[in-house]
Design a protein around this motif. Structure first.
Motif, PDB file in Angstrom:
ATOM      1  N   ALA A 507      -0.955  12.985  -2.686  1.00 20.38           N
ATOM      2  CA  ALA A 507      -2.024  13.748  -2.908  1.00 20.38           C
ATOM      3  C   ALA A 507      -2.304  14.473  -1.569  1.00 20.38           C
ATOM      4  CB  ALA A 507      -3.224  12.862  -3.587  1.00 20.38           C
ATOM      5  N   GLU A 508      -2.997  15.683  -1.721  1.00 20.01           N
ATOM      6  CA  GLU A 508      -3.210  16.382  -0.454  1.00 20.01           C
ATOM      7  C   GLU A 508      -4.569  16.218  -0.056  1.00 20.01           C
ATOM      8  OE1 GLU A 508      -2.355  20.595  -1.431  1.00 20.01           O
ATOM      9  OE2 GLU A 508      -0.090  20.146  -1.377  1.00 20.01           O
ATOM     10  N   THR A 509      -5.343  15.574  -0.806  1.00 17.20           N
ATOM     11  CA  THR A 509      -6.859  15.226  -0.406  1.00 17.20           C
ATOM     12  C   THR A 509      -7.227  13.858  -0.127  1.00 17.20           C
ATOM     13  OG1 THR A 509      -7.581  15.191  -2.842  1.00 17.20           O
ATOM     14  CG2 THR A 509      -7.499  17.626  -1.613  1.00 17.20           C
ATOM     15  N   SER A 510      -8.290  13.501   0.506  1.00 22.80           N
ATOM     16  CA  SER A 510      -8.895  12.269   0.521  1.00 22.80           C
ATOM     17  C   SER A 510     -10.391  12.565   0.377  1.00 22.80           C
ATOM     18  CB  SER A 510      -8.851  11.606   2.018  1.00 22.80           C
ATOM     19  OG  SER A 510      -9.252  12.335   2.907  1.00 22.80           O
ATOM     20  N   LEU A 519     -11.245   6.852   0.010  1.00 24.68           N
ATOM     21  CA  LEU A 519     -10.017   6.938  -0.438  1.00 24.68           C
ATOM     22  C   LEU A 519      -9.129   7.606   0.682  1.00 24.68           C
ATOM     23  CD1 LEU A 519      -8.089   6.374  -2.684  1.00 24.68           C
ATOM     24  CD2 LEU A 519      -8.584   8.846  -3.808  1.00 24.68           C
ATOM     25  N   GLU A 520      -8.138   6.803   1.179  1.00 29.02           N
ATOM     26  CA  GLU A 520      -7.452   7.364   2.478  1.00 29.02           C
ATOM     27  C   GLU A 520      -6.340   8.008   2.163  1.00 29.02           C
ATOM     28  OE1 GLU A 520      -7.459   4.292   6.140  1.00 29.02           O
ATOM     29  OE2 GLU A 520      -6.718   3.436   4.335  1.00 29.02           O
ATOM     30  N   LYS A 541     -10.435   2.224   1.681  1.00 32.17           N
ATOM     31  CA  LYS A 541     -10.964   1.184   2.693  1.00 32.17           C
ATOM     32  C   LYS A 541     -12.398   1.244   2.774  1.00 32.17           C
ATOM     33  CE  LYS A 541     -10.836   3.975   6.896  1.00 32.17           C
ATOM     34  NZ  LYS A 541     -10.305   4.258   8.391  1.00 32.17           N
ATOM     35  N   ALA A 542     -13.186   0.752   3.276  1.00 25.84           N
ATOM     36  CA  ALA A 542     -14.875   0.690   3.623  1.00 25.84           C
ATOM     37  C   ALA A 542     -15.161   1.479   4.732  1.00 25.84           C
ATOM     38  CB  ALA A 542     -15.239  -0.669   3.472  1.00 25.84           C
ATOM     39  N   THR A 543     -16.188   2.364   4.457  1.00 20.85           N
ATOM     40  CA  THR A 543     -16.687   2.843   5.580  1.00 20.85           C
ATOM     41  C   THR A 543     -18.079   1.989   6.010  1.00 20.85           C
ATOM     42  OG1 THR A 543     -18.185   4.464   4.434  1.00 20.85           O
ATOM     43  CG2 THR A 543     -16.100   5.167   5.035  1.00 20.85           C
ATOM     44  N   ARG A 544     -18.289   1.298   5.347  1.00 19.61           N
ATOM     45  CA  ARG A 544     -19.590   0.297   5.541  1.00 19.61           C
ATOM     46  C   ARG A 544     -19.580  -0.637   4.706  1.00 19.61           C
ATOM     47  NH1 ARG A 544     -24.267   0.863   2.349  1.00 19.61           N
ATOM     48  NH2 ARG A 544     -24.457   2.745   0.982  1.00 19.61           N
TER      49      ARG A 544
END
Length: 636
Positions: A507-510, A519-520, A541-544
């Motif tokens: 996929a080209e987007t995150s 969503l990495e 992964k989690a940003t917080r």
């Protein structure tokens, strides 16, 4: 001495009678849980068969014979017919064993015929001649061993090769089909040693003993490889089994239960046990009289008495490592037949009316459970209502296709499925993670890694869902295949998985959700056929930190905005909930989608999350509730 012509006629009648009472209602009721285990285990590749039986409480002999037998088909009566044959063969073997036991003396024919009659009509032996398990085969082995060894001890002539072969084959058949038969074989050996000691006084006797010794060495040599192979797994199973020590009260209860079970006094009650006990006791007392013929010496009763006591005692002691079950006493049944036959013969020798009365009493009480239907109900093999076709029906109802494969977590259900499935139902494999054996996950992983990519869809039939050892299996499936849905049917979770579908693109987007998930990246199937599969790899992964466990959803939409396919699940099938995520470690997450057969045109792939408590979707920073991943081309 019975007239030879009459003897053959009576024996033939007993064989026909044994066949009739065993063939009656052979196909009913439907197969039970343990019979499913027999069917499935017998169909495994030999390496898996030996591995599973090494950890089981039964050796592989019966399963190997059933393996060949089932080439004839899977109807209930065919599956059980191998046991029926063993039950019928036991009748003439009982006759020969009785004759050899009395060394073909004047009363040997009568003892043999009475033993054959008891074996033909004993309810426990009828019962297990109608069950697809190893118990009837064990009786054949024990009786063959009794005849072969005792016939070889005849001081009047050299040991016959055919008898020595019977001793070897019978002992190995018993030992390779049922571990507890070793107790009966041990009792037979002790008796043979005591009887054989006087043979050492003559040249002919010493020659016979040497041949018997060589045959016995052959038995040890041929059984030793299995002992060495299975001793480790068996000890592992025994040492990990937790059970309280037997109290005196528990010991007494088990002894009484053992006696009741081995006589199979169900529906009739203790009167059956008392009648047999009184007849045997009366025969023993009368055998002590000087008026009793030499070939009816009470010393003969040492064999059945010792074999019965040793078997009952061994099974009770074995409860510390496994469990108590009346069927484990079946190796003692041939010796009950010998004891009853001996006692009735002694009574008949003293007075014909005594013998006739004993025959009537034994016949009436012994046949009682069969007359009232307790034998044919097969109640010992099932608890409560049980439908062995439920998995077949469930898989058909949820849309399993002929070219799919089903992974069963317990071989009993795999065997029942195998017995009742049609050619249009999926094939099956196994990942044994439920009683009585928990297979090592590394072995399961190796097997499924090879087998599952060959099929377009994989159904995991998980009896008891993710309970106990099943959780590790479910986790492996979620991490190595693509979960595509699931449903509960009674006590079984049917989870659908897909193997990786190609071609694939990144996929080209995150995307980042302010609530914390990020969503990495993603990789997905870029082209598929109608009815085909689309598999998606997500990397989170989690940003917080997050205190809620969100559900991930993956959707496919057509050009009109219609939802074509979807899959909702917590990450990694629930094993990596969002509350456990961190900013330093990525979380892989697999999802599978099955396209409908009318799917057409390019499909838009979108990913999002929602709170399972409210059903509300998490918004992205720009307010959207889904992230666009790319397009899946669909063409015939």
């Amino acid at each position: 001495m019975v007239n030879p012509g009459l003897r053959r006629l009576i024996l033939a009648a007993l064989v026909l009678l044994a066949f009739a009472v065993r063939a009656f209602q052979l196909h009913t009721p439907t197969l039970a849980w343990d019979e499913g285990w027999s069917v499935a285990l017998s169909q495994l590749p030999l390496g898996d068969l030996f591995n599973i039986t090494a950890y089981d409480v039964h050796p592989p002999g019966y399963y190997l014979l059933l393996r060949a037998w089932l080439t004839l088909g899977r109807p209930e009566y065919v599956i059980r017919y191998l046991s029926l044959i063993a039950g019928v063969v036991s009748v003439p073997l009982a006759y020969q064993a009785g004759r050899a036991w009395l060394r073909r003396g004047p009363h040997a024919d009568l003892v043999g015929l009475l033993a054959a009659a008891y074996v033909a009509l004993a309810p426990l032996l009828i019962y297990y001649s109608q069950v697809a398990r190893m118990y009837a085969l064990c009786v054949v082995g024990v009786l063959l061993a009794v005849w072969g060894l005792l016939d070889s001890l005849d001081s009047a002539r050299p040991a016959r090769p055919i008898a020595l072969l019977g001793w070897v084959v019978g002992a190995l058949l018993a030992l390779y089909s049922f571990y507890y038969s070793a107790l009966a074989i041990a009792a037979l050996v002790v008796y043979a040693v005591l009887v054989g000691l006087p043979l050492a006084r003559s040249t002919l006797g010493r020659r016979a003993l040497r041949r018997i010794a060589l045959a016995s060495v052959a038995i040890v040599a041929l059984y030793l490889p299995w002992v060495l192979y299975a001793v480790g797994p068996v000890l592992q199973r025994v040492t990990t089994h937790e059970n309280d020590r037997l109290t005196l009260g528990e010991l007494q209860r088990l002894v009484l239960e053992a006696i009741f079970n081995v006589i199979f006094a169900y529906e009739a009650g203790w009167i059956v046990v008392w009648v047999l006990a009184i007849v045997v006791a009366a025969g023993f007392v009368l055998s002590l009289s000087r008026r009793t013929a030499n070939d009816l010496s009470p010393i003969h009763l040492f064999l059945p008495a010792f074999a019965i006591v040793l078997t009952v005692g061994g099974v009770i002691v074995g409860t510390q490592a496994h469990m108590f079950a009346g069927r484990y006493l079946i190796a003692a049944s041939p010796f009950i037949a010998l004891a009853v036959a001996f006692a009735v013969t002694v009574l008949s020798a003293r007075a014909r009316w005594l013998g006739a009365m004993a025959v009537v009493l034994v016949a009436v009480t012994t046949l009682w459970p069969t007359w009232v239907g307790a034998v044919y109900a097969k109640g010992l093999e099932r608890t409560g209502e049980f439908d062995p076709t439920v998995d077949v029906q469930s898989l058909r109802a949820i849309g399993a296709q002929p070219d799919d494969i089903v992974v069963f977590n317990v071989l009993s259900l795999a065997g029942l499925y195998d017995a009742y499935r049609a050619p249009t139902d999926p094939m099956w494999t196994f990942a044994q993670r439920w009683d009585p054996v928990t297979e090592d996950m590394r072995r399961i992983a190796d097997r499924l890694s090879v087998e599952t990519p060959r099929y377009p869809r994989v159904w995991a039939s998980l009896y008891q869902g993710t309970a106990g050892p099943n959780a590790e299996l479910k986790s492996w499936l979620d991490r190595n295949l693509y979960p595509a849905g699931g449903t509960w049917r009674e006590d079984t979770l049917f989870a659908l998985y897909l193997p990786q579908a190609n071609p694939r693109v990144d996929a080209e987007t995150s995307a980042t959700w302010p609530a914390g998930p990020q969503l990495e990246g993603a990789t997905y199937t870029s082209a598929a056929k109608p009815g085909g599969n689309v598999t998606i790899d997500l990397k989170w992964k989690a940003t917080r930190s997050m205190d809620k466990n969100y559900v991930v959803f993956v959707h496919l939409y057509d050009a009109s905005g219609r939802l074509v396919a979807q899959h909702d699940s917590q990450p990694q099938g629930g094993s990596r909930p969002t509350s456990t995520w961190s900013a330093t470690r990525s979380v892989p997450d697999f999802h599978g989608l099955v396209l409908p057969r009318d799917a057409a045109g390019p499909l838009s792939l979108r990913v999002g999350l929602y709170d399972p408590a409210t059903g509300v979707r998490l918004p992205l920073a720009d307010g959207r509730d889904m992230a666009e991943m790319g397009t899946v081309e669909v063409s015939p």
